[in-house]
Design a protein around this motif. Structure first.
Motif, PDB file in Angstrom:
ATOM      1  N   UNK A   1       0.783  -1.146  -0.235  1.00  0.00           N
ATOM      2  CA  UNK A   1       0.108  -0.056  -0.136  1.00  0.00           C
ATOM      3  C   UNK A   1       0.946   1.237  -0.150  1.00  0.00           C
ATOM      4  N   UNK A   2       1.833   1.272   0.763  1.00  0.00           N
ATOM      5  CA  UNK A   2       2.643   2.327   0.995  1.00  0.00           C
ATOM      6  C   UNK A   2       3.420   2.745  -0.362  1.00  0.00           C
ATOM      7  N   UNK A   3       3.986   1.691  -1.147  1.00  0.00           N
ATOM      8  CA  UNK A   3       4.585   1.789  -2.213  1.00  0.00           C
ATOM      9  C   UNK A   3       3.499   2.408  -3.469  1.00  0.00           C
ATOM     10  N   UNK A   4       2.279   1.905  -3.192  1.00  0.00           N
ATOM     11  CA  UNK A   4       1.578   2.263  -4.181  1.00  0.00           C
ATOM     12  C   UNK A   4       0.939   3.677  -3.947  1.00  0.00           C
ATOM     13  N   UNK A   5       1.078   4.376  -2.749  1.00  0.00           N
ATOM     14  CA  UNK A   5       0.456   5.745  -2.757  1.00  0.00           C
ATOM     15  C   UNK A   5      -0.894   5.522  -1.803  1.00  0.00           C
ATOM     16  N   UNK A   6      -1.075   4.322  -1.354  1.00  0.00           N
ATOM     17  CA  UNK A   6      -2.509   4.243  -0.686  1.00  0.00           C
ATOM     18  C   UNK A   6      -2.060   4.448   0.809  1.00  0.00           C
ATOM     19  N   UNK A   7      -2.843   5.092   1.534  1.00  0.00           N
ATOM     20  CA  UNK A   7      -2.716   5.368   3.016  1.00  0.00           C
ATOM     21  C   UNK A   7      -3.197   4.001   3.775  1.00  0.00           C
ATOM     22  N   UNK A   8      -2.492   3.765   4.898  1.00  0.00           N
ATOM     23  CA  UNK A   8      -3.039   2.521   5.614  1.00  0.00           C
ATOM     24  C   UNK A   8      -3.462   2.695   7.003  1.00  0.00           C
ATOM     25  N   UNK A   9      -4.424   2.007   7.361  1.00  0.00           N
ATOM     26  CA  UNK A   9      -4.864   2.044   8.917  1.00  0.00           C
ATOM     27  C   UNK A   9      -4.850   0.664   9.068  1.00  0.00           C
ATOM     28  N   UNK A  10      -3.888   0.461  10.481  1.00  0.00           N
ATOM     29  CA  UNK A  10      -3.776  -0.881  10.668  1.00  0.00           C
ATOM     30  C   UNK A  10      -3.869  -1.199  12.108  1.00  0.00           C
ATOM     31  N   UNK A  11      -4.229  -2.369  12.498  1.00  0.00           N
ATOM     32  CA  UNK A  11      -4.163  -2.885  13.981  1.00  0.00           C
ATOM     33  C   UNK A  11      -2.856  -2.972  14.270  1.00  0.00           C
ATOM     34  N   UNK A  12      -2.433  -3.105  15.757  1.00  0.00           N
ATOM     35  CA  UNK A  12      -0.935  -3.109  16.087  1.00  0.00           C
ATOM     36  C   UNK A  12      -0.502  -4.662  16.044  1.00  0.00           C
ATOM     37  N   UNK A  13      -0.288  -5.000  14.864  1.00  0.00           N
ATOM     38  CA  UNK A  13       0.083  -6.268  14.476  1.00  0.00           C
ATOM     39  C   UNK A  13       1.541  -6.406  13.737  1.00  0.00           C
ATOM     40  N   UNK A  14       2.208  -7.601  13.654  1.00  0.00           N
ATOM     41  CA  UNK A  14       3.503  -7.634  12.706  1.00  0.00           C
ATOM     42  C   UNK A  14       4.151  -6.666  12.528  1.00  0.00           C
ATOM     43  N   UNK A  15       4.629  -6.322  11.374  1.00  0.00           N
ATOM     44  CA  UNK A  15       5.588  -5.206  11.258  1.00  0.00           C
ATOM     45  C   UNK A  15       4.964  -3.767  11.128  1.00  0.00           C
ATOM     46  N   UNK A  16       3.793  -3.934  11.289  1.00  0.00           N
ATOM     47  CA  UNK A  16       2.941  -2.471  11.544  1.00  0.00           C
ATOM     48  C   UNK A  16       3.364  -1.843  12.685  1.00  0.00           C
ATOM     49  N   UNK A  17       3.678  -2.603  13.849  1.00  0.00           N
ATOM     50  CA  UNK A  17       4.105  -2.189  15.104  1.00  0.00           C
ATOM     51  C   UNK A  17       5.403  -1.592  14.816  1.00  0.00           C
ATOM     52  N   UNK A  18       6.412  -2.096  14.165  1.00  0.00           N
ATOM     53  CA  UNK A  18       7.839  -1.553  14.038  1.00  0.00           C
ATOM     54  C   UNK A  18       7.967  -0.551  12.832  1.00  0.00           C
ATOM     55  N   UNK A  19       7.070  -0.596  11.891  1.00  0.00           N
ATOM     56  CA  UNK A  19       7.196   0.299  10.779  1.00  0.00           C
ATOM     57  C   UNK A  19       6.485   1.464  10.769  1.00  0.00           C
ATOM     58  N   UNK A  20       5.257   1.356  11.340  1.00  0.00           N
ATOM     59  CA  UNK A  20       4.372   2.799  11.243  1.00  0.00           C
ATOM     60  C   UNK A  20       4.604   3.617  12.710  1.00  0.00           C
ATOM     61  N   UNK A  21       4.896   4.850  12.208  1.00  0.00           N
ATOM     62  CA  UNK A  21       4.753   5.689  13.331  1.00  0.00           C
ATOM     63  C   UNK A  21       3.470   6.524  13.176  1.00  0.00           C
ATOM     64  N   UNK A  22       2.465   6.733  14.227  1.00  0.00           N
ATOM     65  CA  UNK A  22       1.205   6.958  14.039  1.00  0.00           C
ATOM     66  C   UNK A  22       0.867   8.289  13.536  1.00  0.00           C
ATOM     67  N   UNK A  23       0.161   8.358  12.683  1.00  0.00           N
ATOM     68  CA  UNK A  23      -0.319   9.770  12.031  1.00  0.00           C
ATOM     69  C   UNK A  23       1.027  10.355  11.135  1.00  0.00           C
ATOM     70  N   UNK A  24       1.943   9.663  10.950  1.00  0.00           N
ATOM     71  CA  UNK A  24       3.009   9.951  10.451  1.00  0.00           C
ATOM     72  C   UNK A  24       3.317   9.386   8.833  1.00  0.00           C
TER      73      UNK A  24
END
Length: 359
Positions: free
Chosen positions: A276-299
């Protein structure tokens, strides 16, 4: 013809292997299904070629004595442990032992046989902790995120978005939410939900969203989506489901999206995060997997608690209604995808295979 050639090629490798020096080849044991894990094997093979490892991908258990084998599906080695005559490595993507009996059993297998295991790839900090708790030597554990092949993805333009929507029969005015992962049990209809993927949470989230987004539309890909499809029909949200023969064509469908929602309870990635990120699509995710390490909330994305559809819907509404927030997430998300491209993981994999295969 392709399958026959593949079988002949594997027999040829089997005969040649008697002449190979010990641990001079890496056998990447692929998955029987031509879906996500098999593409992991293909991408890993490309990485190996770049760092000078002689590797090959197979779907068969070829008996290569004194070589090095990377099993892309950990279940093949951990469900019924048997002593191997080759070096053993595998990824451990996901599996909370507190909630998943299968994962609890597999982690117990690691605990009992950790001296016979040479290397384990983990993709996120949560799983790293669970695997380390087995008592295995920490030097055998390597955190390497599930990467992304950026050459397969591109940020969409207004024109490309209109083109793919027209092809799929999606109204140009619709607000399209994506969900591209398998979330039903088995490989058939998928009417029985795979709850760790959160299909029930996804349905509750889009039901809440529809109250403020009347033109909501859901685009699905992937096999076994019966549970979600029936749920969308029940709550009256239009959708389109595309079954892909080639996993790499999934990049096309991101171009139709306004937002991607990850509602899982447990993940190793998922791949959809970086895709999604590579495609220019914003993501909303639960706190799972790589999302925990790679997402900075609202950044570069938004994070929600697990099993919290109201929170997922709130973040989705914020993105859909605030163009400044959306633009920030898209810009920073793309940078995150670039940082985690397979081409930027060569050193990580070189360290992983050092001492495991001779190169």
């Amino acid at each position: 013809m392709r399958k026959k050639y593949s079988n002949l090629k594997e027999i040829q490798y089997g005969l040649q292997s008697f002449l190979w020096k010990p641990h001079s080849r890496l056998l990447i044991r692929g998955d029987s299904a031509a879906w996500s894990l098999m593409w992991d094997a293909i991408e890993l093979d490309k990485i190996c070629k770049q760092i000078g490892i002689k590797s090959l991908v197979t779907r068969k258990n070829l008996a290569f004595r004194n070589q090095s084998v990377f099993y892309v599906d950990r279940r093949r080695i951990l469900k019924q442990w048997q002593k191997k005559n080759h070096k053993v490595a595998f990824p451990y993507y996901h599996g909370n032992p507190l909630k998943d009996l299968e994962s609890k059993d597999m982690l117990s297998t690691i605990s009992r046989h950790h001296k016979e295991i040479d290397k384990i790839q983990v993709t996120n900090s949560l799983m790293e902790g669970y695997v380390l708790n087995t008592g295995i030597d920490p030097n055998k554990i390597f955190r390497i995120p599930i990467g992304i092949n950026l050459s397969l993805f591109e940020q969409f333009t207004r024109e490309s978005k209109a083109t793919i929507r027209q092809k799929l029969g999606i109204p140009e005015s619709a607000v399209v939410i994506g969900s591209f992962q398998k979330d039903g049990n088995g490989w058939e209809d998928g009417s029985t939900p795979k709850l760790i993927k959160g299909p029930d949470t996804f349905l509750k989230t889009v039901k809440i969203l529809r109250e403020s987004v009347p033109e909501l539309f859901v685009l699905l890909t992937g096999p076994a989506r019966g549970y979600v499809k029936k749920g969308l029909e029940k709550i009256g949200i239009p959708y389109r489901h595309e079954i892909l023969d080639d996993y790499t064509t999934i990049a096309l469908y991101y171009k139709a999206l306004d937002l991607y929602i990850i509602s899982s309870r447990d993940e190793g990635g998922p791949k959809a995060l970086l895709e999604s990120m590579a495609s220019g699509v914003p993501v909303v995710s639960t706190k799972v997997g790589q999302a925990i390490d790679l997402i900075t909330h609202e950044k570069n994305g938004c994070l929600s608690e697990i099993e919290a559809p109201e929170e997922l819907a709130h973040h989705a509404q914020l993105i859909l209604q605030n163009q400044h927030v959306k633009a920030r997430l898209v810009k920073n998300g793309f940078l995150t995808a670039q940082d985690n491209a397979y081409s930027n993981q060569l050193l990580l994999w070189q360290n992983f295979f050092n001492g495991f295969v001779n190169f």
